[in-house]
Design an enzyme around this catalytic site. Structure first.
Site, PDB file in Angstrom:
ATOM      1  N   GLY B   9       0.813  -1.218   0.000  1.00 12.31           N
ATOM      2  CA  GLY B   9       0.000   0.000   0.000  1.00 12.31           C
ATOM      3  C   GLY B   9       0.842   1.261   0.000  1.00 12.31           C
ATOM      4  N   GLY B  11      -0.401   4.388   0.357  1.00 15.01           N
ATOM      5  CA  GLY B  11      -1.144   5.504   0.948  1.00 15.01           C
ATOM      6  C   GLY B  11      -0.265   6.241   1.948  1.00 15.01           C
ATOM      7  CG  PHE B  12      -1.609   9.842   3.849  1.00 17.56           C
ATOM      8  CD1 PHE B  12      -0.793  10.890   3.456  1.00 17.56           C
ATOM      9  CD2 PHE B  12      -2.952   9.893   3.522  1.00 17.56           C
ATOM     10  CE1 PHE B  12      -1.296  11.971   2.759  1.00 17.56           C
ATOM     11  CE2 PHE B  12      -3.475  10.972   2.819  1.00 17.56           C
ATOM     12  CZ  PHE B  12      -2.651  12.017   2.438  1.00 17.56           C
ATOM     13  N   GLY B  13       0.114   5.789   5.159  1.00 15.00           N
ATOM     14  CA  GLY B  13       0.798   4.899   6.088  1.00 15.00           C
ATOM     15  C   GLY B  13       2.048   4.293   5.472  1.00 15.00           C
ATOM     16  CB  VAL B  77      -0.758  -8.307  -1.311  1.00 16.71           C
ATOM     17  CG1 VAL B  77      -0.536  -9.487  -0.373  1.00 16.71           C
ATOM     18  CG2 VAL B  77       0.559  -7.575  -1.552  1.00 16.71           C
ATOM     19  CD  GLU B 172     -13.354  18.566   3.012  1.00 21.48           C
ATOM     20  OE1 GLU B 172     -13.084  17.393   2.722  1.00 21.48           O
ATOM     21  OE2 GLU B 172     -12.522  19.357   3.494  1.00 21.48           O
ATOM     22  CG  ASP B 309      -7.985   4.204   6.545  1.00 20.65           C
ATOM     23  OD1 ASP B 309      -7.629   4.984   7.468  1.00 20.65           O
ATOM     24  OD2 ASP B 309      -8.501   4.599   5.488  1.00 20.65           O
ATOM     25  CB  ALA B 325      -4.286  11.803   6.354  1.00 21.05           C
ATOM     26  CD  GLN B 326      -1.242  14.269  10.909  1.00 20.36           C
ATOM     27  OE1 GLN B 326      -0.445  13.736  11.676  1.00 20.36           O
ATOM     28  NE2 GLN B 326      -0.833  14.997   9.877  1.00 20.36           N
TER      29      GLN B 326
END
Lengths: 457, 457
Positions: B9, B11-13, B77, B172, B309, B325-326
């Site tokens: 992945g 993403g942010f992580g 995966v 949003e 997540d 995200a944080q």
């Protein structure tokens, strides 16, 4: 009631005709299959990750937002009743008709595979935003997939790119793929060397950019060679499948294994041209273009004009005018002028005279060929001219600023700002084959009752 | 041989774990289903025409171009052999395996329709670039189609937009659709008044942005009301079809005719989470997230980390950390830190402590809500914080510059730079239903032999 002008197509021809009628006492209805104008000469930059879709395709409503006498309508024109003066349109989820006093038909040209429509599955054309996004996914994806494989033949197949058609679009595509391989993607892969990619530019004619003249053709070929593009002129494509392409040259047939193929050869007028010709008794040429009167109107129908890529009209040299933006723009203005004269009670029928401002094609960054009046430029000076001309013609200020920034990124830096591969482009082709394309169906006169959103539902 | 770290992945992580291992003596393999990192918090700006895909989705290879210890590989995966320490991957046209010493699983979350997967056809989610492009085509297309119709009920149906889910993404989206209708598109249509569009924001919970606290929820609701968004809290969606949505509130059922629906409610962990849990004996929660040890590793498997997540880990208040995200960024850094400690022969097992920097959501231009430490901001000050934070985190300098320009265009001017509708997004959904999605098939463990390009062939 004002004079009603119906314009079919929001390409260069239609748009410049409309702009020229800005102050005329007319009610204009513009009918187009998409909600945006497509700046087609820069489509190859979308396909190679330099520009975003929005930068080459501003919404028509934005482009014409200050012009109050235009009604913009989404849809494909099915047919024209030249007696009752009504066009019938298949829109998304709704069929409708629009009456006209004057009709301007400027629906452009679509890709032609010279009767081999099955090639389209394996070698997408370069005519629409969807084409460009699909090619973008295929080109960048090819390097990603090559990097995963270990079998040398498989890697070579994924790293071979064949561009068919050595006109400006094909030449620019081949040049940009070479730039990607040799400069932008260099060093980004662990298992392959992107510089080993093989890029071929194939055409049945004897020279690249053959309408530019021998001198510039030779220069372009030299620049392509320096970039690492293999130019194969006098070479005909005889077969295209998912893993390769077959070409014939001097009676010798050869198979080139290549996963990524681009079709930038051949255009044909849309079916509407044939319908209009049949209804008015006008003749069409081999590419389906309508033989128009010297003032671009249809024989016996001074109230119908056919413009740009859809018209066949001889230039000063006796040959039909080429399907380029300048011909479309100037013929659009000429048709508008004819309408204004008629409204003013003046005599019409003045022949359209094309003023050839020249031809331009970029080969790579800092390198182009240009033929301007009697001037023949190549290399960096031609490239500067190219940048200036495209800035001038890029419709919509907003997009101009970010486009310049993206050019900086791509030409001075090593990046490509837009490299996203959407997974859906590839599936769509299957779906269209399975279900039929509602837009095309509409274009061919079949009913298109469902909307795009309902199609998805 | 260096220690082999496999990261699933981008993403942010995954990305922040990799960046934290920049100077570590490790060989990293990053496996991701796309070639780009997706800046998901700005996806709604792609769906509403503010930003281009490239601006929210930079290529992974560009983001990591200066980090030499990473091998980027395309694929999904399938499974993890925790005994032999090998992951098996279905890539485009090729299946392969990658051995690991340490495994970081950070595959994010996908949209959940709470068991009603058929809703997806009518109400696209907000998880991928393809989702955003499809919604962009549907939203802008709805106004185009409404402008063609004359029946008031049909027009109303096309001009009603329902956003399901009043978390940050849904709020949003609703705010931006309202801005489009009331400001950006105002005056661009001849037959409809875009300001008459109806925008509903529906959620089963009792308040919008309910994780932001009562004070900011109330402020957000007030700002939405001012924008013309109808907020329907305590309202459950019971049915979604092509022409409308059915909701239930206080036992009363109501049908809202609406062509355009957006699903921004609910996420679920991907199938890989369940497989990994089964293989290691870890537990999963209702959303499919893996219950991890305090240091984010799996029980009995200190060499496997699950992040962002995908993990269920209690925060200071005893509730599971949110999927933001944080949390992903900080848990990614923590996992990297644990690896570095182990390589240095130091003791590991330090619990991950989430530092809550706050929450942010824009409602419209110049208006947002922000909760930063003890500070509660709303309106313009919150919006300034929002801009600053997003500029800071937007990965990749190139995209940052053009993103700012596009924000200028959208927030100061009245334009939207990216309004192109690709026709293929809508078809693709049909194709995926008919043929099956090879990516998803891969994700679910079915063979994915064909490549994307071959799929298209």
């Amino acid at each position: 009631m004002s004079h009603r002008v119906v314009v079919v197509g929001a390409g260069f021809g239609g748009l410049f005709a409309i702009k020229a009628l800005r102050r005329a006492d007319v009610e204009i209805t513009l009918i187009n299959g998409t909600a945006y104008h497509l700046f087609q000469p820069l489509l190859y930059q979308v396909a190679t990750g330099i520009l975003s879709e929005g930068e080459v395709a501003p919404p028509i409503r934005e482009v014409l937002r200050r012009q109050k006498n235009v009604d913009v309508r989404l849809g494909w024109v099915q047919d024209v009743d030249v007696e009752r003066k009504v066009v019938s349109v298949a829109g998304p989820g709704i069929d409708y008709t629009v009456p006209y006093d004057t009709l301007i038909v400027a629906a452009g040209a679509s890709q032609s595979y010279f009767g081999n429509d099955e090639f389209a599955d394996h070698a997408p054309g370069m005519k629409s935003i969807d084409d460009a996004l699909e090619l973008r996914a295929r080109i960048f994806g090819a390097f990603e997939v090559a990097d995963l494989h270990t079998d040398p033949e498989t890697i070579e197949r994924w790293m071979t790119f064949v561009v068919v058609g050595a006109g400006p679009t094909g030449t620019e595509m081949a040049g940009q793929i070479a730039e990607l391989a040799h400069r932008n993607l260099r060093g980004q892969f662990k298992h392959i060397d992107s510089r080993k990619a093989r890029i071929l530019l194939v055409d049945a004619v004897g020279a690249v950019l053959n309408t530019f003249g021998d001198q510039l053709s030779a220069k372009a070929e030299k620049q392509l060679d320096k970039l690492g593009v293999e130019v194969r002129t006098n070479t005909k494509v005889v077969a295209v499948d998912s893993t390769g392409i077959e070409v014939e040259s001097n009676g010798r047939r050869e198979r080139i294994p290549a996963m990524t193929k681009v079709w930038a050869a051949g255009v044909a007028a849309p079916p509407l041209a044939a319908k209009l010709a049949a209804a008015t008794g006008a003749k069409t040429d081999r590419a389906g273009r309508i033989q128009v009167e010297p003032n671009t109107s249809l024989p016996g129908h001074p109230e119908i004009f056919a413009l740009g890529d859809m018209m066949n009209l001889a230039g000063e040299d006796g040959k039909p005018l080429p399907g380029v933006a300048q011909v479309a723009i100037q013929s659009g203005r000429h048709a508008a002028d004819q309408i204004k004269r008629r409204l003013a009670g003046k005599e019409t029928g003045q022949p359209f005279r094309y003023f050839d401002k020249g031809s331009l094609a970029t080969i790579s960054r800092f390198s182009a060929v240009a033929s301007i009046w009697k001037l023949r430029l190549s290399g960096f000076p031609a490239w500067v001219v190219w940048v200036a001309v495209h800035l001038f013609y890029l419709v919509g200020f907003k997009n101009r600023v970010t486009a310049v920034l993206h050019w900086f990124v791509s030409f001075l830096g090593r990046g490509r700002s837009e490299r996203v591969a959407t997974q859906q482009q590839a599936f769509a082709r299957q779906a269209i084959r399975a279900y039929g394309d509602p837009w095309r169906r509409a274009e061919n006169g079949e009913p298109a009752r469902e909307t795009v959103a309902e199609q998805a539902g």
